[in-house]
Motif scaffolding. Structure first.
Motif, short mmCIF file in Angstrom:
data_model
loop_
_atom_site.label_atom_id
_atom_site.label_comp_id
_atom_site.label_asym_id
_atom_site.label_seq_id
_atom_site.Cartn_x
_atom_site.Cartn_y
_atom_site.Cartn_z
N LEU A 605 -29.13 60.59 61.11
CA LEU A 605 -30.10 59.51 61.25
C LEU A 605 -30.13 58.66 59.99
O LEU A 605 -29.81 59.12 58.88
N VAL A 606 -30.53 57.42 60.18
CA VAL A 606 -30.63 56.47 59.06
C VAL A 606 -31.95 56.73 58.31
O VAL A 606 -33.02 56.86 58.91
N GLY A 607 -31.86 56.81 56.99
CA GLY A 607 -33.05 56.88 56.14
C GLY A 607 -33.70 58.24 56.02
O GLY A 607 -34.72 58.36 55.33
N ILE A 608 -33.16 59.26 56.65
CA ILE A 608 -33.76 60.61 56.57
C ILE A 608 -32.82 61.50 55.76
O ILE A 608 -31.67 61.71 56.15
N VAL A 609 -33.33 62.00 54.66
CA VAL A 609 -32.55 62.83 53.73
C VAL A 609 -33.27 64.15 53.53
O VAL A 609 -34.50 64.20 53.42
N THR A 610 -32.50 65.24 53.49
CA THR A 610 -33.07 66.57 53.22
C THR A 610 -32.96 66.85 51.72
O THR A 610 -31.86 67.02 51.18
N GLY A 611 -34.11 66.86 51.06
CA GLY A 611 -34.14 67.22 49.64
C GLY A 611 -34.57 68.67 49.46
O GLY A 611 -34.90 69.38 50.42
N LEU A 612 -34.54 69.12 48.24
CA LEU A 612 -34.94 70.49 47.90
C LEU A 612 -35.97 70.43 46.78
O LEU A 612 -35.81 69.68 45.82
N VAL A 644 -44.72 62.04 38.73
CA VAL A 644 -43.28 62.17 38.44
C VAL A 644 -42.45 61.71 39.64
O VAL A 644 -41.46 60.97 39.49
N MET A 645 -42.85 62.09 40.84
CA MET A 645 -42.09 61.68 42.02
C MET A 645 -42.24 60.18 42.29
O MET A 645 -41.29 59.53 42.76
N LYS A 646 -43.38 59.61 42.00
CA LYS A 646 -43.55 58.17 42.16
C LYS A 646 -42.64 57.42 41.19
O LYS A 646 -42.04 56.38 41.53
N GLU A 647 -42.53 57.94 39.98
CA GLU A 647 -41.63 57.32 39.01
C GLU A 647 -40.18 57.44 39.46
O GLU A 647 -39.37 56.52 39.25
N SER A 648 -39.84 58.58 40.08
CA SER A 648 -38.47 58.75 40.59
C SER A 648 -38.16 57.71 41.67
O SER A 648 -37.05 57.16 41.73
N ALA A 649 -39.15 57.46 42.53
CA ALA A 649 -38.96 56.47 43.59
C ALA A 649 -38.72 55.07 42.99
O ALA A 649 -37.84 54.31 43.44
N ARG A 650 -39.47 54.69 41.96
CA ARG A 650 -39.29 53.38 41.33
C ARG A 650 -37.94 53.29 40.63
O ARG A 650 -37.28 52.25 40.65
N ILE A 677 -41.52 54.50 51.39
CA ILE A 677 -40.93 55.86 51.28
C ILE A 677 -42.03 56.87 51.59
O ILE A 677 -43.13 56.83 51.04
N HIS A 678 -41.70 57.80 52.49
CA HIS A 678 -42.69 58.79 52.90
C HIS A 678 -42.07 60.18 52.84
O HIS A 678 -40.94 60.40 53.26
N ALA A 694 -32.51 62.14 46.30
CA ALA A 694 -32.83 62.11 47.73
C ALA A 694 -33.50 60.79 48.10
O ALA A 694 -33.18 60.18 49.14
N MET A 695 -34.42 60.32 47.27
CA MET A 695 -35.08 59.05 47.53
C MET A 695 -34.10 57.89 47.48
O MET A 695 -34.13 56.98 48.32
N CYS A 696 -33.22 57.91 46.48
CA CYS A 696 -32.24 56.84 46.34
C CYS A 696 -31.30 56.81 47.55
O CYS A 696 -30.99 55.74 48.08
N THR A 697 -30.86 57.99 48.00
CA THR A 697 -29.98 58.06 49.16
C THR A 697 -30.69 57.53 50.41
O THR A 697 -30.10 56.80 51.23
N SER A 698 -31.97 57.87 50.57
CA SER A 698 -32.73 57.41 51.73
C SER A 698 -32.86 55.89 51.73
O SER A 698 -32.70 55.23 52.77
#
Length: 822
Positions: A605-612, A644-650, A677-678, A694-698
């Protein structure tokens, strides 16, 4: 000199010889010139007396037995020298015995015996007493009288008439025996006075005996005087104490206070204490004796003394140094956990060689239910030490660790000292549970108070505020437990040896269940181990479909639930047959499946990534979704994410903008579209540097409208230039991917060193792809066309990487290995 008895002049027609009946004496010697009452009970002795009484002269021979205990003496049992005596009186008593009074006349020696059934007759030879020269006689007379007078000064029981009588005697022989009769000499000493031929030797020996008796009497008198004084003092003290008790009774005070003080003093005397503690406790006890028992200060002082006396200052458990036995115990109690076991065995080995080492500070960090506290108990059993557990969860007062000062009402020592008192030994295994859950408030920081406790260079002199003296904690084996390492203050971490327990694989959970959990729960629920059987498939079904944890706590609960239902059935029906639990019957016992793991998307699927992600409960899958819609370039991140995760998304957005040309993305996309991003499961807090790639790939997948490979998971952080940074908790994340049935995982290249901690059984089933740059991640995750993956080099040319192919139509159920293969 006495007159020679008539019988010695006529018998046998020989001067100085006679034949007389014999009366053996047990433990008495009768001297010449001595009148003595005798009680006679033996038949032969009574017959001898009767024979003497029938004679006109009434003479009898008295000789002492060599063995007083012999009831039927023979010739060899009779001393050869004795005394010829005259029977003055004979009286038969009602009990059959005879009382007689005899008077000693002269010494004689037995020359022969006449055997007779009724009594002994003996042939005697009269022993003459030699004369002394005038000067010698006077000297001996004077010395004997002086010695006797010295004795009478100590012994007031001898009358003055006796002293005068002995002083007026002029015959040395008469003086010898008359004086000797006033003493209770031993029978052997009296016999020697009778047997010695030389008169001067007999007189000298008598003087020695009298002097000895005088010394004994003087010593005895001193002892009596000392006892008398002590008794007088004791009576005086008793009288004063009675007065004090009466006064206390009038004041309403308890009489038992004195007994308590005496008991306390005895405890102080019997307790082995360090020099500082002994001085302190004696000082406090002296203060306590001067206080009014009912006062508040007396209660505080008494409690303080009691605490000092109840602590195990020098009491220690004998530590086992058998490494093989310790290893056996650790393996019996826990499956796996190789690193903690290895560390404990190393400690025992060093201790066996060095004999005295400071206790190490071990910190077991891992999710709940992995066996941290139970491992500490096993260490206690393996080393032979006592076990103490102290839970630090929610502790926020420094006094809980260090104790209160005695100036406070209700002051007590800290939990460390209290726990040692309960243990009764100075070298236990001390488990500090939940060290990461301490908090702090205005009353101080308990984690700072733990710094001294857990510092091997300082804890030999731990100072508790209540005791106000140093206590040696260096022999204690401290084991701390925590769920998360970052929550432990860094200074505290620096004092501990960190050992991670990341969680169990399915294979390890299966073995733990078979070896420990199933037999334990069967027994706890009153069932027979031989009558309840869990199949291998049933255990794996419970692990996969009814638990989602790194440990085995919930797994044990589910097994207990099945055992309870079986116990109800057995109790109701009384069935005595074997009950088998298989994978089909698990759902009947536990209800619908709780967790469906390993169900991947049916297509990419487009935009769905499995992170850990890593959590304090172990590794988890982290699904990242993104979407774009027409707008003005707004950027939203949802899912209860941390900073930290919000900063990763930016950072991911900035990277995509900087590389938009290479990915054929409109450079103005951030002005035309809103990006959202959700991260699902929004009620669960999520944070940490592990979802950047994972966010960047999505985001790239959404903007390029290219799908992401569904059977691929990834973890890693991203920089603005696209570099992939290492992350923590890799083992937990790989285990989470394995539990979910994912066999391909992208990790930062710098994390390859951490792969050594992952079990080989897991590594054989998962393909690990280390990457250094975000371009590598995109190339391996984005699906260009069916079965192909995009990989762009820095020069912008596309490549098909050497990556394990995937069948796009393959279902998720077949992706998981069969249970029998695990």
């Amino acid at each position: 000199m006495i007159n020679i008895p008539k019988i010695f002049k006529t018998s046998d027609h020989q001067e100085g010889r006679a034949v007389l009946p014999l009366l053996p004496l047990r433990d008495i010697v009768v001297f010449p010139h001595m009148v003595s009452p005798l009680f006679v009970g033996r038949t032969k002795s009574i017959n001898a007396l009767s024979e003497a009484m029938n004679d006109e002269e009434k003479y009898i021979f008295l000789a002492t037995q060599t063995n007083p205990g012999e009831d039927h003496p023979k010739q060899k049992d009779i001393n050869r020298i004795g005394t010829v005596a005259k029977v003055l009186q004979m009286l038969r008593l009602p009990d059959g015995t005879v009382k007689t009074v005899v008077e000693g006349k002269h010494r004689a020696r037995i020359t022969d015996f006449e055997a007779s059934e009724s009594f002994f007759k003996v042939h005697l030879e009269l022993l003459e007493e030699p004369d002394l020269e005038e000067g010698e006689r006077e000297a001996y007379l004077r010395n004997v009288v002086d010695a006797f007078k010295a004795y009478t000064q100590q012994n007031k029981n001898i009358s003055k008439e006796t002293v005068e009588t002995i002083s007026n005697l002029t015959d040395p022989v008469e003086l010898l025996y008359t004086a000797a009769a006033q003493f209770s000499f031993k029978a052997r000493d009296n016999q020697q006075l009778l047997e010695t031929q030389s008169l001067t030797e007999r007189l000298t020996y008598l003087i020695e005996l009298i002097n000895q008796e005088t010394v004994i009497l003087q010593t005895d008198q001193r002892i009596k005087n000392r006892i008398k004084k002590q008794m007088e003092q004791s009576q005086k003290n008793y009288y004063l104490n009675e007065q004090i008790r009466a006064i206390k009774k009038e004041m309403g005070e308890d009489e038992s206070e004195d007994n308590e003080l005496k008991e306390l003093e005895e405890r102080i005397e019997n307790k082995e204490l360090p020099e500082e503690a002994e001085e302190k406790v004696r000082h406090e006890f002296n203060k306590l004796k001067r206080m009014t028992p009912m006062s508040a200060e007396a209660t505080v002082t008494r409690n303080y003394i009691d605490w000092i006396l109840s602590l195990p200052w020098f009491e220690k458990s004998e530590i086992s140094e058998d490494i093989d036995e310790a290893e056996k115990i650790l393996d019996e109690d826990h499956y796996g956990l190789e690193r903690p076991k290895e560390r404990i065995l190393e400690y025992l080995a060093v201790q066996a060689l060095v004999k005295k080492i400071r206790g190490p500070i071990l910190c077991l960090v891992g999710p709940p239910g992995v066996g941290k506290t139970s491992l500490a108990k096993s260490v206690s059993r393996a080393t032979g030490r006592e076990f103490v557990r102290l839970s630090l969860g929610g502790v926020r007062d420094e006094a809980e660790i260090r104790g209160h000062r005695r100036t406070y009402i209700g002051a007590m020592p800290g939990k460390i000292i209290q726990s040692l008192r309960k243990a009764g030994a100075n070298n236990p295994v001390f488990c500090l549970d939940e060290v990461d859950k301490m908090s702090m408030d205005f009353r101080g920081d308990p984690s700072a108070a733990l710094l001294e406790v857990l510092d091997p260079e300082q804890n030999y002199g731990f100072n508790d505020h209540y005791l106000d003296m140093d206590y040696d904690l260096s022999d204690i084996l401290f084991i701390t437990t925590a769920n998360t390492l970052p929550d432990i203050p860094v200074p505290l971490q620096d004092r501990m040896e960190i050992i991670r327990l990341p969680g169990y694989t399915e294979y390890e959970k299966y073995n733990i269940t078979e070896l420990f959990l199933v037999p334990k729960q069967i027994r706890l629920n009153g069932l027979d181990v031989e009558k309840v059987k869990f199949s291998k498939n049933a255990v794996y079904t419970i692990i996969r479909n009814y638990t989602r944890e790194a440990g085995v706590r919930n797994l044990e609960r589910e097994i207990a639930s099945i055992c309870r239902k079986i116990a109800r059935k057995v109790a109701k029906t009384g069935a005595d047959k074997v009950i088998h639990v298989n994978s089909r019957s698990v759902e009947k016992y536990l209800g619908p499946v709780q967790y469906r793991r390993g169900q991947l998307e049916e297509k990419d699927l487009v935009g769905i990534v499995t992170g850990l992600a890593w959590t304090q409960f172990g590794g988890e899958l982290l699904y990242v979704e993104s979407a774009i819609m027409p707008g003005k370039g707004d950027f939203n991140v949802t899912g209860k994410l941390g900073d930290v995760m919000k900063e990763s998304a930016r950072a991911a957005i900035s990277y995509v903008r900087s590389r938009s040309g290479q990915f054929n993305i409109d450079p103005k996309f951030y002005e035309k579209f809103d990006i959202h991003i959700h991260v699902p499961e929004g009620a669960t807090p999520k944070d940490g540097p592990s979802a950047g790639i994972a966010m960047c790939t999505s985001i790239i997948s959404t903007l390029t409208r290219l799908p992401v490979r569904r059977d691929l998971a990834m973890t890693g952080e991203i920089t603005l230039r696209g570099r992939v940074l290492p992350v923590g908790g890799l083992k937990e994340k790989i285990l989470a991917a394995h539990r979910a049935g994912i066999h391909n995982v992208i990790i930062p290249a710098d994390n390859e060193k951490d792969l050594k901690e992952i079990p080989a059984t897991i590594m054989r089933q998962i393909q690990i792809v280390p990457v250094q740059h975000m371009d590598e991640v995109i190339g391996r995750a984005i699906v260009v066309e069916e079965g192909s993956y995009l990989y762009r080099r820095d020069d912008g040319e596309a490549e098909i990487p050497d990556f394990p192919p995937r069948d796009p139509g393959k279902s998720s159920d077949n992706d998981r290995p069969a249970i029998a293969d695990i």
